[in-house]
Design an enzyme around this catalytic site. Structure first.
Site, PDB file in Angstrom:
ATOM      1  CE1 TYR A  18      -3.345   2.882   0.871  1.00 26.21           C
ATOM      2  CE2 TYR A  18      -1.947   3.275   2.780  1.00 26.21           C
ATOM      3  CZ  TYR A  18      -2.978   3.675   1.939  1.00 26.21           C
ATOM      4  OH  TYR A  18      -3.615   4.868   2.165  1.00 26.21           O
ATOM      5  CD  GLU A  40      -8.130   7.622   5.822  1.00 21.60           C
ATOM      6  OE1 GLU A  40      -8.116   7.505   7.055  1.00 21.60           O
ATOM      7  OE2 GLU A  40      -7.117   7.459   5.122  1.00 21.60           O
ATOM      8  CD1 TRP A  48      -3.687   2.446   6.040  1.00 23.43           C
ATOM      9  CD2 TRP A  48      -5.809   3.104   6.278  1.00 23.43           C
ATOM     10  NE1 TRP A  48      -4.222   2.624   4.783  1.00 23.43           N
ATOM     11  CE2 TRP A  48      -5.528   3.028   4.906  1.00 23.43           C
ATOM     12  CE3 TRP A  48      -7.094   3.491   6.666  1.00 23.43           C
ATOM     13  CZ2 TRP A  48      -6.465   3.319   3.913  1.00 23.43           C
ATOM     14  CZ3 TRP A  48      -8.034   3.790   5.681  1.00 23.43           C
ATOM     15  CH2 TRP A  48      -7.711   3.704   4.326  1.00 23.43           C
TER      16      TRP A  48
END
Length: 191
Positions: A18, A40, A48
């Site tokens: 990522y 988010e 995350w």
């Protein structure tokens, strides 16, 4: 020779992939901006990496992040989502996804695109920070404060300043790669 990466992603293959391909790359496509916005908002209060590991489940459950479909979800679809073990089953966040999709389309109508709206907060050009160590990067800024305040005024939920700054980092509105990270100059060149 081993590439130097930002410290927050090192040691996890999914995180590193990522980081290496997406994080900090400027995103101007409304569909992708919506995907990051929704991810988010689900991330609020969580890590995350938790969201990244569930990203494909979210994609499947939320009709590939199609905001037009999401804005029209029925009560039965919301119940289905709340019973889906592959995503974050938080009723407030699930409901916020629907209201955020509606608010997202209102912004598109007003500004021509969500991209034009959100990028206006950084004068349509990525902010190039000089972060030496990832833990020194800000978690909020005056820009994320203003963006959060405006989104909330427009009916968005789970879009506090910290969430919006993370969104700005993810979508390349700010370049917070560590200056010695191999992606810093690559991402900077994209801005």
């Amino acid at each position: 020779m081993k590439k130097h990466r930002c410290g927050w992603c090192v040691g996890d293959a999914l995180y590193e992939a990522y980081h290496d391909t997406e994080w900090g790359v400027p995103v101007y496509d409304d569909a992708r901006l919506f995907e990051f916005l929704i991810l988010e908002t689900f991330q609020a209060g969580l890590s995350w990496i938790t969201i990244l590991r569930k990203r494909e489940n979210f994609r499947e459950a939320l009709d590939d992040f199609d905001y037009k479909k999401i804005a029209n979800y029925s009560e039965s679809k919301l119940e289905e989502l709340l019973n889906n073990p592959g995503i974050i089953r938080n009723k407030l966040k699930v409901n916020a996804t629907v209201s955020n999709a509606k608010a997202f389309m209102n912004i598109q109508e007003e500004f021509g695109s969500f991209s034009k709206y959100i990028w206006s907060f950084v004068a349509h050009k990525p902010v190039q920070n000089s972060v030496a160590y990832y833990k020194e990067a800000p978690t909020t800024t005056a820009i994320s404060d203003a963006l959060s305040k405006d989104l909330k005024k427009r009916g968005f939920k789970f879009t506090g300043s910290t969430v919006m700054y993370a969104h700005m980092q993810a979508t390349g509105m700010v370049n917070d790669h560590e200056v010695n990270c191999f992606r810093y100059t690559e991402v900077k060149a994209l801005g």
